[in-house]
Structures are given as structure tokens and as C-alpha cells.
Write a protein that holds these residues in place. Sequence first.
Motif, short mmCIF file in Angstrom:
data_model
loop_
_atom_site.label_atom_id
_atom_site.label_comp_id
_atom_site.label_asym_id
_atom_site.label_seq_id
_atom_site.Cartn_x
_atom_site.Cartn_y
_atom_site.Cartn_z
N ARG A 217 1.12 -1.33 -0.10
CA ARG A 217 0.18 -0.10 -0.24
C ARG A 217 0.76 1.15 0.14
O ARG A 217 2.07 1.90 0.44
N PHE B 46 1.18 5.62 0.14
CA PHE B 46 0.78 7.40 0.44
C PHE B 46 1.46 7.93 -0.62
O PHE B 46 2.98 7.65 -0.81
N THR C 121 2.65 11.92 -2.33
CA THR C 121 2.15 12.92 -2.00
C THR C 121 2.63 13.87 -3.05
O THR C 121 3.70 14.03 -3.48
N PRO D 179 -2.10 0.04 -4.73
CA PRO D 179 -3.20 0.61 -3.92
C PRO D 179 -2.83 1.99 -3.36
O PRO D 179 -1.69 1.85 -2.81
N THR D 180 -3.23 3.35 -3.57
CA THR D 180 -2.18 4.54 -3.34
C THR D 180 -3.41 5.51 -3.28
O THR D 180 -4.98 5.99 -3.47
N HIS D 181 -3.32 6.22 -2.35
CA HIS D 181 -3.79 7.08 -1.14
C HIS D 181 -3.18 8.86 -1.66
O HIS D 181 -1.49 8.76 -1.38
N HIS D 182 -3.81 9.23 -2.04
CA HIS D 182 -2.64 10.86 -3.04
C HIS D 182 -3.33 12.09 -1.61
O HIS D 182 -4.45 11.98 -1.50
N VAL D 183 -2.53 12.57 -1.50
CA VAL D 183 -2.41 13.62 -0.24
C VAL D 183 -1.13 14.99 -0.81
O VAL D 183 -0.46 14.46 -1.65
#
Length: 332
Positions: free
Chosen positions: A111, A113, A115, A131-135
Motif C-alpha cells: 500500500r 501514500f 504526496t 493501492p494508492t492514497h493521494h495526499v
Amino acid sequence: MSTGVCLRLLQTAGSPSAASCRRWSLISGCRGMSSAGRGSMNVFNREMKRRQKNWAASLREGNQYDYLRDEVGGRVADRVYDIARTFPLALDIGGGKSHIAEHLNKEFVERLFLTDISEKALKQSRQTEIPTHHVLADEEFLPFKENTFDLVVSSLSLHWINDLPGALRQIHQVLKPDGVFIGAMVGGETLYELRCSLQLGETEREGGFSPHVSPYTAVTDLGNLLGQDTDEVQVHYPGIIEVMTDLQGMGESNCAWNRRSMLNRDSILAAAAIYKEMYGSEDGSVPATFEILYMIGWKPHESQAKPAKRGSANVSFADLSQIGQQSNTTKS
């Protein structure tokens, strides 16, 4: 890649060996800056850099300027693969369009993150199997809790940081114990051909020169903070205008506070002639050299090997010379 641009790899120091990788317990002394608090130097206009990256990300054919970031992002990913372990949670600082993540897979990073200071770059990030979360976050102020990530990576972003020691301290803080940081940034010899040509051209036509290329970090400035190795990537362009156009398309225009916003036309023409005269190739192209500094370090953990206590050795260095003599005696 822009028309007429040729990417050439000058030298590759290779992946860092175990001997070049260090446990990372103290961050101080980069770029000659004081480590006594954030903001000890204010060289770069971070808001200007955000606008530059947003502008570059909004270009209709902006992907043609991604060749350097894609190349270096792949090399950072190679260094992740060199570590035989899986990272449940990783952080990519200044990752933009996922230039590192597109070279990774879920077997190594489960996983991620991602930025960046540019909201438009984040919106254009490439889809990967991870799976990527953009911040949206400034690299100088990481909005994450202590001991969060197993892996932190960064590619071609940290050279725009004002307080590099402070940024490294934050990376150290958000890493879990035994977590790994792998980074790449441009070094002090980057674009020396362009810098020299602009300075000589401006001096010839105007009697002096102003800084037009950003100051970069030298290898010696990083000291013994982290394990390091260096690449040089050389790109060939038709001329100086194409070099500067591509830098702008990369979002890599100078954002130093002391920059001069405009270049005199006569100075540009003089610089272009000097560039070809001093550095030009037989085919009429001119080179632009990018020095890439790679860093790697682990956050300390009790499971890591530690040096033996002083005085605990039971063999003297003076006895080592006798080992070879004893072997020769045995053979005879």
C-alpha cells in the motif's frame, strides 16, 4: 521525449552495497545548514515551485517532459527491489505522477501514500497495481504520525527543499523502526554546461551575471548521513532554447528568491553560441548533464547488527600478518 532529445547514460555506480548502507540515527549538516530548527535557510520560494509544477502538469502534452523523472524513478525502484522484503505501507514524497510506483508491484509494496505539492500533478498520477492514497502536502511539512511507514522513497524532489536536514529528520520520524528511506536528488554538478554558458554570455553582453539555474546539493554536503552512490545522466538537445524549454516543462525552472526573472535576448544568443562552442557535439547537439545522488538508510532497530564493544576483540591486528605465514608453513 521532446523532438531531437537523446538520453545518454554516462555512468552508473550500481546499486548500493551493504557496506555503503548505514543505520540512520542522526540527521544534521546537509548543504552546510544549521540543524537547529526548521527554516534555518530560505533559498527557494516554495509557492513559486508549486505554481511551476502546476503549470507543467497542466500542459496538454506534458508527458513528453517526463523522461528524466521516469528514468530516475525506475532506478529508485530498482533499489527497493534490492532489499529482500515486503513493505506493507510506503510513502512517496514529491511523487507527482507516480514515477516510482509505476515501476513497483504489490509483492514488494502492498500500500502506498503518494504526496506532492502540486494538486494538478497528483490528479495526473498514473494508475498502478499498488493501492494508492493521494495526499496534497509540502515536502517540508509531512502530515503523518511518528512510526507510520515501513518504506519512504523520494525522487527528484528534495533538491527544492529549503531545510534539507529538517526534511530528513521528518522522514526519519515517520519511518517505523527498521524502516528504510531510499531517495534520489540532483547533485551540484547538474547542468554545469548551461550555468557556465549563461554566466559567460551574460558577462559578455551585460558586464556581469545573475543566477538563472538553481543551486544544487553537492555530494560532500550530504557527508556521512546516508549511504550514497551517484549516476550521471546526459541528455542531448538541439540547442540551449530546447534545454530551457524542457526544464520548464519538467517543472524544474529556478525558484530561488534571488533569481532574475528575465533573460536579455542578446545574452541568450551569446550563451547559445558559447554552449555550442564549448560543449557542442559533432552532430550539432549540445549536452545537458544531470548528476543524480542516491541515498539509502535504515531507522535504527534492536534487531540490526551492531558493532562490537571496544576492547572486546580477542585477536590483535598485529597477529593478522602471522596468519599468512602459518598457512605457507603448513603448505610446505
